[in-house]
Scaffold this motif. Structure first.
Motif, PDB file in Angstrom:
ATOM      1  N   ASP A  22       0.633  -1.088  -0.138  1.00  0.00           N
ATOM      2  CA  ASP A  22       0.138   0.073  -0.116  1.00  0.00           C
ATOM      3  C   ASP A  22       1.036   1.212   0.007  1.00  0.00           C
ATOM      4  OD1 ASP A  22      -2.028  -1.769  -0.061  1.00  0.00           O
ATOM      5  OD2 ASP A  22      -2.772  -1.053   2.141  1.00  0.00           O
ATOM      6  N   LYS A  23       0.182   2.510  -0.199  1.00  0.00           N
ATOM      7  CA  LYS A  23       0.968   3.687  -0.365  1.00  0.00           C
ATOM      8  C   LYS A  23       0.384   4.840   0.560  1.00  0.00           C
ATOM      9  CE  LYS A  23       1.536   2.579  -5.288  1.00  0.00           C
ATOM     10  NZ  LYS A  23       1.208   3.155  -6.719  1.00  0.00           N
ATOM     11  N   GLY A 126      -4.861   1.786  -0.645  1.00  0.00           N
ATOM     12  CA  GLY A 126      -4.809   0.321  -0.548  1.00  0.00           C
ATOM     13  C   GLY A 126      -5.541   0.049   0.519  1.00  0.00           C
ATOM     14  N   ALA A 127      -6.060  -1.293   0.309  1.00  0.00           N
ATOM     15  CA  ALA A 127      -6.809  -2.058   1.355  1.00  0.00           C
ATOM     16  C   ALA A 127      -6.572  -2.255   2.731  1.00  0.00           C
ATOM     17  CB  ALA A 127      -7.198  -3.443   0.658  1.00  0.00           C
ATOM     18  N   GLU A 163      -9.968   2.584  -3.067  1.00  0.00           N
ATOM     19  CA  GLU A 163      -9.619   2.722  -1.670  1.00  0.00           C
ATOM     20  C   GLU A 163      -8.577   3.874  -1.329  1.00  0.00           C
ATOM     21  OE1 GLU A 163     -10.555   1.168   1.084  1.00  0.00           O
ATOM     22  OE2 GLU A 163     -11.938  -0.576   0.140  1.00  0.00           O
ATOM     23  N   ARG A 164      -8.874   4.960  -1.866  1.00  0.00           N
ATOM     24  CA  ARG A 164      -8.048   6.148  -1.885  1.00  0.00           C
ATOM     25  C   ARG A 164      -8.662   7.282  -1.013  1.00  0.00           C
ATOM     26  NH1 ARG A 164      -6.902  10.076  -6.157  1.00  0.00           N
ATOM     27  NH2 ARG A 164      -4.849  10.631  -6.060  1.00  0.00           N
ATOM     28  N   GLU A 183       3.179   1.044   9.045  1.00  0.00           N
ATOM     29  CA  GLU A 183       3.382  -0.291   9.121  1.00  0.00           C
ATOM     30  C   GLU A 183       3.088  -1.177   7.826  1.00  0.00           C
ATOM     31  OE1 GLU A 183       1.693  -1.621  12.581  1.00  0.00           O
ATOM     32  OE2 GLU A 183       3.346  -0.836  14.038  1.00  0.00           O
ATOM     33  N   VAL A 184       2.039  -0.503   7.327  1.00  0.00           N
ATOM     34  CA  VAL A 184       1.666  -1.365   5.972  1.00  0.00           C
ATOM     35  C   VAL A 184       1.749  -0.672   4.958  1.00  0.00           C
ATOM     36  CG1 VAL A 184       0.105  -2.956   7.490  1.00  0.00           C
ATOM     37  CG2 VAL A 184      -0.688  -0.505   6.487  1.00  0.00           C
TER      38      VAL A 184
END
Length: 333
Positions: A22-23, A126-127, A163-164, A183-184
């Motif tokens: 993810d970003k 991202g999810a 998911e933005r 963390e993700v």
């Protein structure tokens, strides 16, 4: 500049090891605008293309600010917060534009701040990072333009894309949120945030192309960013005339281009007549494969023909992910 945030983000350790698909985007370098004060609503209503009365703490609007010639100076999201409004864009809202807007304040009880003092803008995509955000803030906005706000002062707006979300909060709140999200999600440059808007057909109006195009040329009517029912605003007469007297001759299209360099303002030429300029690049950014994704404003009659850049690289224009001339937006409430 938010020195406290810059110090925090500069000392935050990146997390080596496992990949993070993810970003996360620190959008603070892009700045933004806050319009606050007793007359904030009436001032904004007299400046921007959309009906600001419909912009609330729970709903953001896509809108634009035009010059007296009816040309777009900047496009942005706007939503209510505290005693005023927050404006955010995928490109920097420059001090020049901020100072130009201040010229219209006159006797209105309004304060315009382009430094977002004590506040931070983030973007996430991202999810996994969305799930972390939901763990912290509760249910996330479902519809594009919907906004939720937490007791800690965190505003979360869903924007175009999968998911933005865009986040806005006091520095102290964001320093709490950041470690959990990072963390993700891997940190991306602020300039990369524009890619999401480019791919979703939301016009990205940077300094190179400001005051060049009518809102309709940038498909802002289809995106629900123009109100034809509200009262006067800067450039309103010209914008309304373009709507009621016929179709505009140029529109914004999408393109994916293999070229070593592409910038906003670059010319687009006809392949059949290389001396004839048929349009210009509005915005461009590279994707994960290093290929340019671009928005181009072209003569409608040339959009389906063979086109190229001044470098000779081929440009294939395509429709944005919504119907042109639909009169309304399929994605924005």
């Amino acid at each position: 500049m938010n020195i406290e945030w810059q110090s925090f983000i500069g000392s935050a350790q990146d997390r080596p090891g496992r990949p993070r698909p993810d970003k996360l985007f620190d959008l603070s370098p892009l700045g933004g605008l806050r319009i606050q004060g007793k007359d904030a609503a009436s001032f904004a209503q007299g400046q921007f293309t959309n009906d600001i009365e419909a912009s609330t703490h729970k709903r953001a609007q896509l809108s634009a600010w035009c010059s007296p010639k009816g040309r777009v100076l900047m496009s942005f999201w706007i939503y209510a917060r505290d005693d005023g409004f927050v404006l955010s864009s995928a490109v920097p809202i420059t001090e020049t534009l901020s100072n130009r807007l201040k010229l219209y304040v006159l006797r209105a009880k309004v304060d315009i701040d382009n430094e977002l003092k004590g506040h931070v803008r983030l973007g996430c995509e991202g999810a996994l990072v969305s799930a972390r955000l939901e763990d912290y803030a509760g249910p996330l906005p479902i519809r594009i333009g919907e906004v939720t706000q937490t007791p800690e002062g965190l505003s979360i707006m869903r924007t175009f894309g999968e998911e933005r979300f865009e986040l806005f909060a006091p520095t102290a709140t964001m320093t709490t949120v950041w470690p959990m999200l990072s963390e993700v999600a891997a940190l991306q440059p602020a300039s990369a945030w524009a890619l999401g808007d480019i791919e979703n057909g939301v016009p990205v109006v940077g300094a190179e192309v400001t005051d060049e195009y009518l809102p309709q040329m940038l498909n802002l009517m289809e995106l629900g960013a123009i109100s034809l029912e509200k009262g006067c605003y800067v450039g309103q007469e010209i914008v309304a005339r373009a709507h009621y007297r016929g179709k505009v001759k140029r529109r914004m299209y999408m393109a994916a281009i293999d070229t070593p360099m592409l910038n906003a303002g670059d010319e687009v030429l006809s392949k059949d007549d290389e001396a004839r300029v048929v349009g210009r690049v509005l915005a461009a950014a590279t994707d994960s494969d290093g290929r340019y994704r671009a928005q181009v404003v072209l003569n409608v009659t040339d959009a389906g023909t063979d086109l190229q850049l001044t470098t000779g690289d081929t440009l294939n224009a395509r429709q944005p992910p919504y119907d042109l001339d639909s009169g309304d937006s399929p994605t924005v409430p």
